[in-house]
Structures are given as structure tokens and as C-alpha cells.
Design a protein around this motif. Structure first.
Motif, PDB file in Angstrom:
ATOM      1  N   GLU A 222       0.826  -1.208   0.000  1.00  0.00           N
ATOM      2  CA  GLU A 222       0.000   0.000   0.000  1.00  0.00           C
ATOM      3  C   GLU A 222       0.859   1.257   0.000  1.00  0.00           C
ATOM      4  O   GLU A 222       0.523   2.238  -0.642  1.00  0.00           O
ATOM      5  CB  GLU A 222      -0.917  -0.025   1.214  1.00  0.00           C
ATOM      6  N   THR A 223       1.982   1.225   0.720  1.00  0.00           N
ATOM      7  CA  THR A 223       2.846   2.405   0.747  1.00  0.00           C
ATOM      8  C   THR A 223       3.456   2.656  -0.628  1.00  0.00           C
ATOM      9  O   THR A 223       3.629   3.796  -1.017  1.00  0.00           O
ATOM     10  CB  THR A 223       3.955   2.250   1.800  1.00  0.00           C
ATOM     11  N   ASN A 224       3.802   1.591  -1.360  1.00  0.00           N
ATOM     12  CA  ASN A 224       4.344   1.781  -2.703  1.00  0.00           C
ATOM     13  C   ASN A 224       3.301   2.400  -3.617  1.00  0.00           C
ATOM     14  O   ASN A 224       3.609   3.242  -4.441  1.00  0.00           O
ATOM     15  CB  ASN A 224       4.822   0.448  -3.292  1.00  0.00           C
TER      16      ASN A 224
ATOM     17  N   ASP B  61       3.684   5.856  -5.428  1.00  0.00           N
ATOM     18  CA  ASP B  61       3.529   5.960  -6.874  1.00  0.00           C
ATOM     19  C   ASP B  61       2.461   6.989  -7.240  1.00  0.00           C
ATOM     20  O   ASP B  61       2.630   7.760  -8.184  1.00  0.00           O
ATOM     21  CB  ASP B  61       3.161   4.602  -7.480  1.00  0.00           C
ATOM     22  N   GLN B  62       1.388   7.006  -6.474  1.00  0.00           N
ATOM     23  CA  GLN B  62       0.336   7.989  -6.733  1.00  0.00           C
ATOM     24  C   GLN B  62       0.837   9.402  -6.454  1.00  0.00           C
ATOM     25  O   GLN B  62       0.574  10.320  -7.231  1.00  0.00           O
ATOM     26  CB  GLN B  62      -0.898   7.702  -5.873  1.00  0.00           C
ATOM     27  N   GLU B  63       1.551   9.572  -5.354  1.00  0.00           N
ATOM     28  CA  GLU B  63       2.101  10.889  -5.033  1.00  0.00           C
ATOM     29  C   GLU B  63       3.102  11.331  -6.093  1.00  0.00           C
ATOM     30  O   GLU B  63       3.120  12.489  -6.485  1.00  0.00           O
ATOM     31  CB  GLU B  63       2.768  10.861  -3.657  1.00  0.00           C
TER      32      GLU B  63
ATOM     33  N   LYS C 227       4.428  14.736 -10.591  1.00  0.00           N
ATOM     34  CA  LYS C 227       4.854  14.852 -11.983  1.00  0.00           C
ATOM     35  C   LYS C 227       3.835  15.643 -12.788  1.00  0.00           C
ATOM     36  O   LYS C 227       4.197  16.479 -13.614  1.00  0.00           O
ATOM     37  CB  LYS C 227       5.046  13.465 -12.594  1.00  0.00           C
ATOM     38  N   ASP C 228       2.556  15.411 -12.529  1.00  0.00           N
ATOM     39  CA  ASP C 228       1.497  16.146 -13.215  1.00  0.00           C
ATOM     40  C   ASP C 228       1.556  17.638 -12.878  1.00  0.00           C
ATOM     41  O   ASP C 228       1.449  18.492 -13.761  1.00  0.00           O
ATOM     42  CB  ASP C 228       0.137  15.561 -12.843  1.00  0.00           C
TER      43      ASP C 228
END
Length: 109
Positions: free
Chosen positions: A2-4, A8-10, A15-16
Motif C-alpha cells: 500500500e505504501t508503494n 507511486d500515486q504521489e 509529476k502532473d
């Protein structure tokens, strides 16, 4: 795992945001270049005896210059200083406020 996923979402969100900031910078620098060129033409027209009376330069006057200057200054403030005024903490407070209002509204329905 879940932390990965969160990392990855962060990373995707960052990046966006960085991509949007670079696009804003690109447009700002393009507008700044056009503004600088127009200011040079305006100053040449006003303070020299050069025959710069062709179509688009003829309508370049003080009102247009003041409006264009205000737009460039406003976009610079929006681009460079808005993160200080409307920073991460402000976004979090505003998001909490909106979610609380939405929750209260749904609670009574």
C-alpha cells in the motif's frame, strides 16, 4: 504494498503538477517576449521620429500598454507568488472545508 501505491500515486501527482508548471512557465515566457517586443516598438513610436505608422503599430497607445502591462504583472504574480499565498496548507484547509460542507449537506438528505 500500500505504501508503494501511495508513493507511486504521489509521484504521479507531483509529476502532473510539475508538467503543468512547466507549461505555464513556457506560456509566460512567450507572452513576456511578445510584450517586450511590443514595448520596444511602442517606445520607438512614441519617442523617436521613425515612420512606424503601419497598421498594428498605429493602434498601440498608452491604454493598450497599461492593460498589457497589468496582464503580464498579474500572470507573473499568479505564476510565481500564488504558491506562497495559496500554498499546500491553504489547499488542505480548503479541501477539508469543502468536504465538511458536503458531508453536512448529505447528512440532512
Amino acid at each position: 504494498m500500500e505504501t508503494n501505491l501511495n508513493n507511486d500515486q504521489e509521484e504521479a501527482i507531483l509529476k502532473d503538477l510539475a508538467t503543468k508548471k512547466v507549461i505555464q512557465l513556457k506560456y509566460f515566457y512567450k507572452h513576456l517576449f511578445v510584450y517586450g517586443f511590443a514595448m520596444i516598438l511602442f517606445l520607438l513610436k512614441e519617442y523617436t521620429n521613425l515612420p512606424l505608422q503601419f497598421f498594428s503599430i498605429r493602434y498601440l497607445n498608452w491604454v493598450v500598454v497599461i492593460i498589457c502591462s497589468a496582464v503580464v504583472v498579474g500572470s507573473a504574480i499568479d505564476l510565481f507568488a500564488s504558491y506562497k499565498i495559496f500554498g499546500h496548507e491553504w489547499e488542505e484547509r480548503k479541501l477539508r472545508s469543502i468536504l465538511e460542507k458536503k458531508y453536512k449537506k448529505q447528512k440532512w438528505e
